[in-house]
Design a protein around this motif. Sequence first.
Motif, short mmCIF file in Angstrom:
data_model
loop_
_atom_site.label_atom_id
_atom_site.label_comp_id
_atom_site.label_asym_id
_atom_site.label_seq_id
_atom_site.Cartn_x
_atom_site.Cartn_y
_atom_site.Cartn_z
N THR A 130 -21.83 -83.92 -120.81
CA THR A 130 -20.72 -83.45 -121.62
C THR A 130 -20.68 -81.93 -121.63
OG1 THR A 130 -22.05 -83.44 -123.64
CG2 THR A 130 -20.91 -85.49 -123.07
N SER A 131 -19.57 -81.39 -122.13
CA SER A 131 -19.44 -79.93 -122.19
C SER A 131 -20.51 -79.32 -123.09
CB SER A 131 -18.04 -79.56 -122.70
OG SER A 131 -17.05 -80.04 -121.82
N ASN A 132 -20.83 -80.02 -124.19
CA ASN A 132 -21.84 -79.48 -125.11
C ASN A 132 -23.22 -79.47 -124.46
OD1 ASN A 132 -19.91 -79.16 -127.11
ND2 ASN A 132 -20.21 -81.24 -127.92
N GLU A 133 -23.53 -80.52 -123.70
CA GLU A 133 -24.84 -80.55 -123.04
C GLU A 133 -24.96 -79.42 -122.01
OE1 GLU A 133 -25.97 -85.31 -123.24
OE2 GLU A 133 -24.90 -84.51 -121.49
N TRP A 134 -23.91 -79.21 -121.24
CA TRP A 134 -23.96 -78.13 -120.25
C TRP A 134 -24.02 -76.76 -120.93
CZ3 TRP A 134 -25.54 -78.81 -115.67
CH2 TRP A 134 -25.26 -79.97 -114.96
N SER A 135 -23.27 -76.58 -121.98
CA SER A 135 -23.29 -75.29 -122.67
C SER A 135 -24.66 -75.00 -123.26
CB SER A 135 -22.23 -75.28 -123.78
OG SER A 135 -20.94 -75.48 -123.24
N ARG A 136 -25.29 -76.03 -123.83
CA ARG A 136 -26.63 -75.82 -124.38
C ARG A 136 -27.64 -75.50 -123.26
NH1 ARG A 136 -30.39 -76.52 -128.23
NH2 ARG A 136 -32.31 -77.61 -127.67
N LEU A 137 -27.51 -76.22 -122.15
CA LEU A 137 -28.45 -75.99 -121.05
C LEU A 137 -28.32 -74.57 -120.50
CD1 LEU A 137 -30.56 -77.16 -119.07
CD2 LEU A 137 -28.68 -77.90 -117.63
N CYS A 138 -27.09 -74.05 -120.41
CA CYS A 138 -26.88 -72.74 -119.82
C CYS A 138 -27.30 -71.60 -120.75
CB CYS A 138 -25.41 -72.56 -119.43
SG CYS A 138 -24.95 -73.55 -117.98
N THR A 139 -27.57 -71.90 -121.99
CA THR A 139 -28.08 -70.86 -122.90
C THR A 139 -29.60 -70.76 -122.86
OG1 THR A 139 -28.12 -72.46 -124.73
CG2 THR A 139 -26.11 -71.11 -124.45
N MET A 140 -30.25 -71.69 -122.22
CA MET A 140 -31.71 -71.69 -122.17
C MET A 140 -32.20 -70.81 -121.03
SD MET A 140 -32.49 -75.73 -122.78
CE MET A 140 -31.96 -76.59 -124.25
N PHE A 141 -33.04 -69.87 -121.36
CA PHE A 141 -33.68 -68.99 -120.37
C PHE A 141 -32.66 -68.35 -119.45
CE2 PHE A 141 -36.51 -72.62 -121.23
CZ PHE A 141 -37.57 -71.95 -121.85
N ALA A 142 -31.52 -67.95 -120.01
CA ALA A 142 -30.47 -67.36 -119.17
C ALA A 142 -30.88 -66.01 -118.62
CB ALA A 142 -29.18 -67.21 -119.99
N GLU A 143 -31.89 -65.40 -119.22
CA GLU A 143 -32.32 -64.09 -118.73
C GLU A 143 -33.23 -64.21 -117.51
OE1 GLU A 143 -35.46 -65.63 -121.43
OE2 GLU A 143 -33.26 -65.51 -121.44
N LYS A 144 -33.70 -65.42 -117.22
CA LYS A 144 -34.56 -65.62 -116.05
C LYS A 144 -33.74 -65.50 -114.77
CE LYS A 144 -38.31 -66.50 -118.42
NZ LYS A 144 -39.47 -65.59 -118.38
N GLU A 145 -34.35 -64.88 -113.78
CA GLU A 145 -33.60 -64.56 -112.55
C GLU A 145 -33.10 -65.82 -111.84
OE1 GLU A 145 -34.65 -62.83 -108.12
OE2 GLU A 145 -35.91 -62.28 -109.81
N ARG A 146 -34.02 -66.75 -111.57
CA ARG A 146 -33.63 -67.93 -110.80
C ARG A 146 -32.63 -68.79 -111.54
NH1 ARG A 146 -38.46 -70.80 -107.40
NH2 ARG A 146 -38.54 -69.29 -105.71
N ILE A 147 -32.79 -68.89 -112.85
CA ILE A 147 -31.86 -69.71 -113.62
C ILE A 147 -30.48 -69.05 -113.64
CG2 ILE A 147 -31.39 -70.55 -115.95
CD1 ILE A 147 -34.35 -71.06 -116.25
#
Length: 1562
Positions: free
Chosen positions: A679-696
């Motif tokens: 769902t959109s909420n699941e993807w949005s939550r996932l993309c906020t995790m460790f967004a500062e990491k280079e590979r992610i």
Amino acid sequence: MAIPYAGVHRKLKDADTPWEKKVGLARFAWVSPRCFLPNKEQVLMDWAANSLANAHKLSVPDLAVPRLWQFLLDALRSQRLKTMGSRAEALSLRLSLFPVILKSLCIGTANVELVIGCCHSLLEYPSLGSIITGTLDHQVQFLSTVVCLLTDFLRTRCGRTPVLLNSLVQRAFASFASLQRQQPNPRKVFTIVYEKLLGPLLALHHTISDLNEVMDESFSDTLKCIQDLIASGLFNRDLAEGHSKYLRSVPGQVTTEKQREVRLLQESISALWKNMAERTSNIDEVNVSLCYIAGMPVVFRAFLSLHKYPNDVSFAMLRKLCCAMGLMPAQEHDGKAMTGVENQQTSVAEKPLLQIPEQKSVLGNWTAGLPALSKLLKVLSEKQIYEVASDNMSGKTQFSWLHDLIGGLISNADSSQSAWYASLSTALDMNHLLLEDQLTPILKEALYCSDKACLTQNTQRERDEFLKKLLGTYTKLRQFDRVVSAMLELCKSASADGEHFAYPTQFCTSFSESVQQLPPGLTLDIWKQFLDQFLTRYLPEGTQNATTLPSPPPRKKSKPGSNKRSTIDLTVIAVTFDLFLRSMRLVDGSLMTVPLLRRVEELMTETKDGVLAPLLHLCSESEPSVGQVYSTLLLCYVWGELHLLLCQHTNYRDRHPFSNSEETVLNFGDFSFVHTYGTSNEWSRLCTMFAEKERIQLLQVSLAVQQIRALLLFGEITSDVVRQSLVNIATAVCDKATKVNNRDSSGKSLVSILLDNIPFLLPFLPAHQITTLASLLCKTLMSSHTDLKSSGSLQNQKQVQPDSHSDKCGDASVHRICEEFVRSEFCVESRQLQIALVTSVLGQMSEVMGSLSAGSNADTLHSLSDTDVKCTSDGDSNTMKLQEIALDVNKLLAGAEMVKPASHVSPDVYRSVEGVLKVLHHLPLQHLLPSNKARCMLGLLVVDTALNSISPKNAPGAPYFSALLLCRQLQAAILRSVGSSKAKFLSNIDAWRILTVMTKASVDAKQKVTKKTVVDLDSSLNDVTEELLTYWLKRLRQLPNQEAGFKDYSHMVESKLDELDRHLSRSKNAQLILSANVPLLTAATALLGSLFVSRGALGSLGSELSCDLGRRITEALSSLMRHGQGASACPRLLIWLAKAGTLLMKFALRTVRTDSENRISTVKSDAELDSDEADVMETNLSTVSVATEQWTEVLNPVLQEICTYFEPTGEKSCPVIGPCLTYMQTSCLFIGRCCDVGTIGMATSDMWQAALSLMGTGVHLDESVMNDLTSTLSGIIQTMDLVQFRTLLTDLLRDTALKREPDAEDCPHLRAALVAWQLLPTSCAASEEIQGVLGDVIPQVILNLLEILKGAASNWTLGGAVAVSVLQAVSSIIGQGKSLVAPNEAMQAQHFGLMVPVAMVTAADFPLVFNTLCQILRSLLIGYPRTVMKSLASFFACLQHLLKAVMHRGQQSRDGDEKLSDHDLYICAENMERLLTMLATYKKDINKLAVFLVSDYIAELQKGTLLPLFKKALVTGIYNLLDACDERAIDFLNATLPNNLREIFKTFYSDFQKYYRYSGKV
């Protein structure tokens, strides 16, 4: 008067005489003919030897000992001793000197070099050398001593002594070998070698092999001598039976031999192995142990070199060596012969591995034994001692022992050594089953356990080659799933950092290549294998962890990934699965069948529902680790790529649709359109995790780009919601790529992703984003260029830390991507991006100019950069704005001399200027819009003006000239692209001002050339300045009402030339002054060239004004050219002299022709005609005298300088050769029309010799130079008379008639003659008389070329270049046909094809040699068809020779030195096909013989598989030959072919009838 001998002898014996005087007296007595002593030489040598042997007893001081050795050395090397003849054979030295020699041959003694020299000389004389070689014991002691001494010297790296000592060691080897052959008992030599010599020999071999620097050839010979001595001493043919019995015997078995000699030999062999085992395990002497271990391959090669042992004996020798090294236990021997089979046979899978680690202390150090083991296994493979075909896999001793050895190798793995990978690679070559059950530990050590930071380049290369071979082997066996199973076993246990794990780059490439070669069924089975691994080992554990997670405390806000109980490491398995899915050939013809496509859909669904959806749910409902988030995004991205691929190429989309894109606007981070399982909420939550990491962050951007592609392909693009989604996502992607620091790795990767996908992102980016993107590109290119320049010095390179190597590679990669992007077709076609790039460059240029000069330049550039922003839609306003800026540029040019530049300008400023200009250099200037070209040209003129205003004191050499050179190169590129008719924006630019400023700046630039590093830059700057001056002069000449400006510019140049002439008349070094003023001379030459071109229309500027100005410039240049002595040493000055002289002669020739035409046009009557003819004759005589004077005083000295430059000594440059050859061509026209006969003869002779000198220099002459040489020779030959031409041909014949050795390519005369014979046939084709003279000598030329080829082809390494030149000359001669060569002489050209050893030709020369031979045969077939048909046997022999050679090179298995590029092979095959097709047209003549060529083709097919493209090009010619054969010939071929070739021919003939032969009716 003679000195009495008694006095000399008495003083030498007298103890009161000082030793210094004794040595001096002995030296005098040796060399003086006035001293008479009976047997003087023997007496003096005995005295010196006795004094050295009894130095302590005779109280010889330490300072006198070196003098005694020096005296002995001088005596042994003296000319007197060499001229004694037979009397020298009676001389000898006392044996008491031998211990002194051995004692002195020590690295710590002061006289070691003198003693080495004495030993050298002693071994030259048999009688004197008997002190060393007299007995075997002495010889052994001496050889051991010098070998140990050389070893010590090489370890301590003491000067040049090792080279001298190495020569002595080789003499000692030769002497020992000679004495060894005289020994009747080989067992005695055997004992001596292993007891006294084996240790020192192996130590020396190990020391030489470990030398880091390139070994001298003499040291390679020493290594061979060591192996030969060990082979002849330990493994003599007489001892072969004893070694075989010992190696086949059971350990501990009592010897029952009754013959004493045989029993003693067995005991000696046993003692040898006992001694070697003790030495290798000697803990007290580590160096000795290492030398013995490293020497085991030497012993093995020596064992195999003199006698052909059975394979079981050779293999037993290998086992014995490994046991002696401590790598295998001696108890492992089962007591049977190596050909026997074990009593209790077990399968390979059931046999347990040898447990080496528990016995490591007993078995020895594997680290020390790895290099030796790799060499031993290599010898085992090379000698084919172990063969899979003859070995029973069910339990033969060889396989089981090797299996145990490999088990020990893997258990004691040391992946930091290249030898470990080399050993495994050799074992894989022998039998892949040796590694079958060890794949998991092998891959673990190679991929996970090896520390990349400590691996050397050689180790990495060996690792990559081994892994590539391993993957390739299992791919060919269709057992690649076993490799994948081993990798999956490792994924669970591998401890990897979730942020930094990655496979080696070369392994990824090899893995992808192997996966792409798999059959579809196996590919899908491996996919299923991955899914099962996820479902059984990873997801249950992750799901369980997710369901049992406790809630975080309400008072403490936990960070993402802080809960350690949910840390399940998915990184390795995810990276491996991603690598496999990316490598699959999913959309392929073999996979498009219905059953396979249905299975692909099932696997895609199972991957989505069974892996991706649980992972996404796990990450959204819990607090995952970095590795889990990374693995989830990675697998989702690769699944999305496969999903899009299937939707585009199959009907997969009908059953698996995308989500509705028109419901809600999508933003960055919401990937639910493609990935509908979340769902959109699941993807949005996932993309906020460790967004500062280079590979992610990189994966998030990649998923966003993937979603944009999906919306463009399958979304309703006309919908406002979809377009807004596209704008939102594209803007976010561009923001992330442009706002990060592009100096770190994440910024570089994001820039790469953005540029790769910019074609479909650009339509949805706002204007300010495009401007930001263009600015980012400019800054990236500028920073890369500036960093490269600033770190270019050696000093800066030494300061760079090793950690920055990867950063530099990343910078280079980003720079390359940006450069390719701005040069791409997309950038050419996108006007919006093109305008933004030009605007950004001009903006950067204005910023840099602010620190270089006054504000007016920067303001003008700023106006240019703002032009696009203010008026991009209105073309009229755009033109008006550019016209206003052009007027401002004219004002800057007018006040260029009054501009005050900034003081103390740093070199970094000039590097910044060059960096900005380099960005402009990367742009496709020829494809820019006219308005952008105008802006760039105006900006470059502003920069040029600012750079020219810099004073010499502030111009810091190379950085300044690099920036100025690049600026003018860009101007020239723009002017070349617009041409003269389309350059409307140039009409507002004051060309006269540009010419004046550029000329004055070029004249002043000579003061800034202060360093040698600037000379090359200044030379290039001079060339491009000449091009610009020529263009602006042409522009000035074409504009109306510019006569005054043209005249003013000419007067300025003339005044500066007069001033320079006056300065030269007072100077003593005219050549140096002329060299410094080459820019002024270049401007004058360009002006004269413009005047020469403009003299076309009568009554215009080109007739009256140009004639007057041209005459004055010509006189000024002629006066300056008189000071050109020594120009051959200055290439820049010589180029100018050649160009100026060419123009002077063209100007004179046009003047003479114009005067003659004008005079003839005024004739009105016969009387006037007679009068005018007399006037014309008188005028011609005066013209000849004037021209002769001009030639003698001005032009001929230039020719002499060219002749000097063309001499074989010194370097030659093509930019210099071209103008010089043009000068010689014009000289031929000039002297032929304007000079007398004597001048013509001398000048043509000089030019002929100069051309021959150029041909003989050995410089590589490209095609343009060869064409110029042909034209030059043609002009010279047409100018000279026939008698002179015959004389020159006689000289050429003399140069080719000399019988030379294979190294004759070093002879300039021969090289020149061969090139001349290559060019002369074409040069003489214009005149029948000259061609007839040349044809008279052609028969002798062909004979001479045959003799030269015979000597050169015998050794292609030395004579290859000569052979190639001979073939090219023959091709040129035969190509002229019957007009030059008679048929009988032409047929001799077939001998050239048979004399060339095509098999010996190197890969670099083969294409040229083969194609030249094809051209010779083709010329014979075209020019002499009837004669060829009469000698078909020899012609077919040549064809067979070439066909076998080219098919041998075209095999797929060729590698190494025989490897040719695919393009070269295709050209060779094409030429061969063309020749065979041409021959097939003579069907009636060849219908019975053509089958022999077909037979050769079939025989070569059996030897190896041909490359597909090569075979496709060649087979057409064979088909044509087969079509020319009649039925009887084909039946004859089918009947005479061997059985193994008959099936190949049957298939070949079937393809011929099916695809080639026409079977219809005409």
